[in-house]
Structures are given as structure tokens and as C-alpha cells.
Design an enzyme around this catalytic site. Sequence first.
Site, PDB file in Angstrom:
ATOM      1  N   ASP A 241       9.609   7.396   0.047  1.00  0.00           N
ATOM      2  CA  ASP A 241       8.865   8.090  -1.008  1.00  0.00           C
ATOM      3  C   ASP A 241       8.520   7.092  -2.115  1.00  0.00           C
ATOM      4  O   ASP A 241       9.416   6.433  -2.644  1.00  0.00           O
ATOM      5  CB  ASP A 241       9.738   9.220  -1.570  1.00  0.00           C
ATOM      6  CG  ASP A 241       8.987  10.091  -2.557  1.00  0.00           C
ATOM      7  OD1 ASP A 241       8.068   9.586  -3.256  1.00  0.00           O
ATOM      8  OD2 ASP A 241       9.318  11.283  -2.645  1.00  0.00           O
TER       9      ASP A 241
ATOM     10  N   ASP B 259      -2.932  12.147  -2.724  1.00  0.00           N
ATOM     11  CA  ASP B 259      -3.043  13.599  -2.941  1.00  0.00           C
ATOM     12  C   ASP B 259      -3.400  13.870  -4.402  1.00  0.00           C
ATOM     13  O   ASP B 259      -2.722  13.384  -5.306  1.00  0.00           O
ATOM     14  CB  ASP B 259      -1.704  14.278  -2.610  1.00  0.00           C
ATOM     15  CG  ASP B 259      -1.268  13.994  -1.173  1.00  0.00           C
ATOM     16  OD1 ASP B 259      -2.159  13.783  -0.325  1.00  0.00           O
ATOM     17  OD2 ASP B 259      -0.061  13.958  -0.902  1.00  0.00           O
TER      18      ASP B 259
ATOM     19  N   GLU C 126       0.842  -1.197   0.000  1.00  0.00           N
ATOM     20  CA  GLU C 126       0.000   0.000   0.000  1.00  0.00           C
ATOM     21  C   GLU C 126       0.879   1.249   0.000  1.00  0.00           C
ATOM     22  O   GLU C 126       1.811   1.346   0.802  1.00  0.00           O
ATOM     23  CB  GLU C 126      -0.937   0.033   1.222  1.00  0.00           C
ATOM     24  CG  GLU C 126      -1.899   1.222   1.126  1.00  0.00           C
ATOM     25  CD  GLU C 126      -2.762   1.478   2.361  1.00  0.00           C
ATOM     26  OE1 GLU C 126      -2.630   0.754   3.366  1.00  0.00           O
ATOM     27  OE2 GLU C 126      -3.562   2.429   2.302  1.00  0.00           O
TER      28      GLU C 126
ATOM     29  N   GLU D 172       4.929   5.101   3.451  1.00  0.00           N
ATOM     30  CA  GLU D 172       4.369   6.405   3.818  1.00  0.00           C
ATOM     31  C   GLU D 172       5.517   7.420   3.930  1.00  0.00           C
ATOM     32  O   GLU D 172       6.524   7.145   4.579  1.00  0.00           O
ATOM     33  CB  GLU D 172       3.598   6.274   5.147  1.00  0.00           C
ATOM     34  CG  GLU D 172       3.151   7.560   5.796  1.00  0.00           C
ATOM     35  CD  GLU D 172       2.303   8.452   4.896  1.00  0.00           C
ATOM     36  OE1 GLU D 172       1.282   7.975   4.355  1.00  0.00           O
ATOM     37  OE2 GLU D 172       2.672   9.628   4.714  1.00  0.00           O
TER      38      GLU D 172
ATOM     39  N   GLU E 123      -9.050   6.007   6.704  1.00  0.00           N
ATOM     40  CA  GLU E 123      -9.340   7.183   7.543  1.00  0.00           C
ATOM     41  C   GLU E 123      -9.943   8.315   6.714  1.00  0.00           C
ATOM     42  O   GLU E 123     -10.929   8.938   7.108  1.00  0.00           O
ATOM     43  CB  GLU E 123      -8.053   7.688   8.209  1.00  0.00           C
ATOM     44  CG  GLU E 123      -7.459   6.728   9.219  1.00  0.00           C
ATOM     45  CD  GLU E 123      -6.071   6.248   8.804  1.00  0.00           C
ATOM     46  OE1 GLU E 123      -5.419   6.937   7.994  1.00  0.00           O
ATOM     47  OE2 GLU E 123      -5.653   5.189   9.291  1.00  0.00           O
ATOM     48  N   TYR E 124      -9.351   8.596   5.571  1.00  0.00           N
ATOM     49  CA  TYR E 124      -9.870   9.668   4.717  1.00  0.00           C
ATOM     50  C   TYR E 124     -11.272   9.318   4.223  1.00  0.00           C
ATOM     51  O   TYR E 124     -12.141  10.175   4.144  1.00  0.00           O
ATOM     52  CB  TYR E 124      -8.945   9.903   3.513  1.00  0.00           C
ATOM     53  CG  TYR E 124      -7.835  10.884   3.787  1.00  0.00           C
ATOM     54  CD1 TYR E 124      -6.997  10.711   4.875  1.00  0.00           C
ATOM     55  CD2 TYR E 124      -7.637  11.985   2.960  1.00  0.00           C
ATOM     56  CE1 TYR E 124      -5.967  11.603   5.127  1.00  0.00           C
ATOM     57  CE2 TYR E 124      -6.617  12.887   3.216  1.00  0.00           C
ATOM     58  CZ  TYR E 124      -5.778  12.692   4.290  1.00  0.00           C
ATOM     59  OH  TYR E 124      -4.770  13.574   4.546  1.00  0.00           O
ATOM     60  N   GLU E 125     -11.448   8.052   3.901  1.00  0.00           N
ATOM     61  CA  GLU E 125     -12.752   7.614   3.389  1.00  0.00           C
ATOM     62  C   GLU E 125     -13.852   7.875   4.428  1.00  0.00           C
ATOM     63  O   GLU E 125     -14.934   8.362   4.084  1.00  0.00           O
ATOM     64  CB  GLU E 125     -12.673   6.131   3.051  1.00  0.00           C
ATOM     65  CG  GLU E 125     -13.952   5.575   2.467  1.00  0.00           C
ATOM     66  CD  GLU E 125     -13.782   4.124   2.009  1.00  0.00           C
ATOM     67  OE1 GLU E 125     -12.648   3.601   2.042  1.00  0.00           O
ATOM     68  OE2 GLU E 125     -14.791   3.538   1.606  1.00  0.00           O
TER      69      GLU E 125
HETATM   70  N1  SAH Z   1      -4.472   6.220   2.544  1.00  0.00           N
HETATM   71  C1  SAH Z   1      -4.817   7.024   3.698  1.00  0.00           C
HETATM   72  C2  SAH Z   1      -4.148   8.422   3.650  1.00  0.00           C
HETATM   73  C3  SAH Z   1      -4.525   9.247   2.463  1.00  0.00           C
HETATM   74  S1  SAH Z   1      -3.727  10.839   2.439  1.00  0.00           S
HETATM   75  C4  SAH Z   1      -6.324   7.132   3.814  1.00  0.00           C
HETATM   76  O1  SAH Z   1      -7.006   6.836   2.846  1.00  0.00           O
HETATM   77  O2  SAH Z   1      -6.810   7.528   4.870  1.00  0.00           O
HETATM   78  C5  SAH Z   1      -2.350  10.499   1.358  1.00  0.00           C
HETATM   79  C6  SAH Z   1      -1.151   9.948   2.109  1.00  0.00           C
HETATM   80  O3  SAH Z   1      -0.150   9.620   1.154  1.00  0.00           O
HETATM   81  C7  SAH Z   1      -0.524  10.941   3.072  1.00  0.00           C
HETATM   82  O4  SAH Z   1      -0.348  10.313   4.326  1.00  0.00           O
HETATM   83  C8  SAH Z   1       0.807  11.305   2.427  1.00  0.00           C
HETATM   84  O5  SAH Z   1       1.823  11.584   3.361  1.00  0.00           O
HETATM   85  C9  SAH Z   1       1.110  10.046   1.634  1.00  0.00           C
HETATM   86  N2  SAH Z   1       1.956  10.280   0.460  1.00  0.00           N
HETATM   87  C10 SAH Z   1       1.791  11.255  -0.463  1.00  0.00           C
HETATM   88  N3  SAH Z   1       2.739  11.182  -1.410  1.00  0.00           N
HETATM   89  C11 SAH Z   1       3.522  10.117  -1.083  1.00  0.00           C
HETATM   90  C12 SAH Z   1       4.665   9.529  -1.677  1.00  0.00           C
HETATM   91  N4  SAH Z   1       5.210  10.027  -2.798  1.00  0.00           N
HETATM   92  N5  SAH Z   1       5.208   8.447  -1.089  1.00  0.00           N
HETATM   93  C13 SAH Z   1       4.671   7.941   0.058  1.00  0.00           C
HETATM   94  N6  SAH Z   1       3.591   8.470   0.660  1.00  0.00           N
HETATM   95  C14 SAH Z   1       3.021   9.536   0.098  1.00  0.00           C
END
Ligand code: SAH
Length: 189
Positions: free
Chosen positions: A74, A96, A18, A43, A169-171
Site C-alpha cells: 500500500d 483512483d 511507480e 501495487e 492501460e487506463y490511458e
Molecule cells: N497506472 C495504471 C492503473 C491505474 S488504476 C494505469 O494507468 O493503467 C489505479 C491503480 O492503483 C489500481 O491498480 C489500484 O489497485 C492501485 N492503487 C490504488 N491505491 C493504491 C495504494 N494506496 N497503493 C498501491 N496501489 C494502489
Amino acid sequence: MGGGWPAVFGREAPLHVELGIGKGSFISALAAREPAVNFVGIEAQREVLYQAAKKVAAQEAAQEAANVRLLHFDAAGIDTIFAPGEIGRLYINFCDPWPKNKHAKRRLTGGRFLAKYRTIMAPGGALYFKTDNAALFEFSLEEFAASGLAVRDVTFDLPAGGEGDVMTEYEARFRALGMKIHRCEAVFL
Ligand code: SAH
């Protein structure tokens, strides 16, 4: 590069990854539900990853399982830490949207990222994608098609609590606001 994951987990098992796990509700619940799968969560933000690590640790202690590993990393470097064909399934939830065109390259479902994923996905492996963002979803469907992925099970209004699905969480936040959740699976042929 990559390919050391069976040694990390101490076993050979299907590997599901993930990207952008946030505080880890999704990966910890899924890993508990699918103990025969090895899960890697990636993350970029250290603070949320810490929350996720606590959640996973509590979950694993309760279950006496250890099928999750989390990385502060990343996603742009993902092709350097897995071996060709190693990943059976890739989850991206509520990444994002980077709404400005000049930032489109940063979207985790864009062609540049898909090309990297392709090098490490098993043939027939799929990207499971959920988002609230209609524009990002449309963009992603176009990118999947342009990159030769076969899209299946597309929905623009995913019912809550579907079988085999775990809420993120976002969902939960977006659903509480009455927003529709879009979902699809994109298969690397
Ligand atoms: N999947 C979670 C969080 C969504 S927010 C949910 O649905 O609740 C998006 C997350 O992706 C954030 O925590 C951000 O830090 C992470 N993220 C964004 N770009 C990233 C990257 N290039 N590599 C790893 N994580 C990343």
C-alpha cells in the site's frame, strides 16, 4: 528505514518508483527504454500485480535485463521502505480519483501523501502525474502548490505518443473514449 535497494538490484543506479502500476504496461516499457535506471513498482491489488509480474518477466527475458522490482504494498507505507532522498522520480498514472470529499485523504496526490513522498524524494526529484480526471487534476495542482512543490510542464490535453512518454492501460482506454489526458511534473525542491 529503507535504503537497501542497491543490494536488491545488485547495483547502484538512479531509483524511479511507480505507484499503482496496474497491469504493468507502463513500468515494463519504461524500464526497457531506460536500462540504466532501477525501477520499483508498487501495487495494492494482487490480481493486477500478477499480470504486471508476468509482463515484466517476459520483457526482462527478452532483454536479458533485470531492472524492475514489484511490490504488493500500500502506497500509504511508502515512507517506510525507502531511505531519505533515495527516489529520483515518482510516477503516478490514473490513480483512483476518490471523488467524494470524505475520501479526499485517500488520493495519492493529496497533501498527506506528498508529505510522505517528500521524506524519500531526492531534492529536485519530481512526481510525474497523468490523469483523465479534471477534478482530480485541479485538486492535485492545488495540493502541489500548497505543499511547496514547483509545478512544470502542465498540459490539459497531452498528445498521444509524445517522446519520452509511455501510454498506460487506463490511458489507452480513456483515449479510445475521446477523453483528454492531463499531465504535469511536480518538483520537490
Ligand atoms: N497506472 C495504471 C492503473 C491505474 S488504476 C494505469 O494507468 O493503467 C489505479 C491503480 O492503483 C489500481 O491498480 C489500484 O489497485 C492501485 N492503487 C490504488 N491505491 C493504491 C495504494 N494506496 N497503493 C498501491 N496501489 C494502489
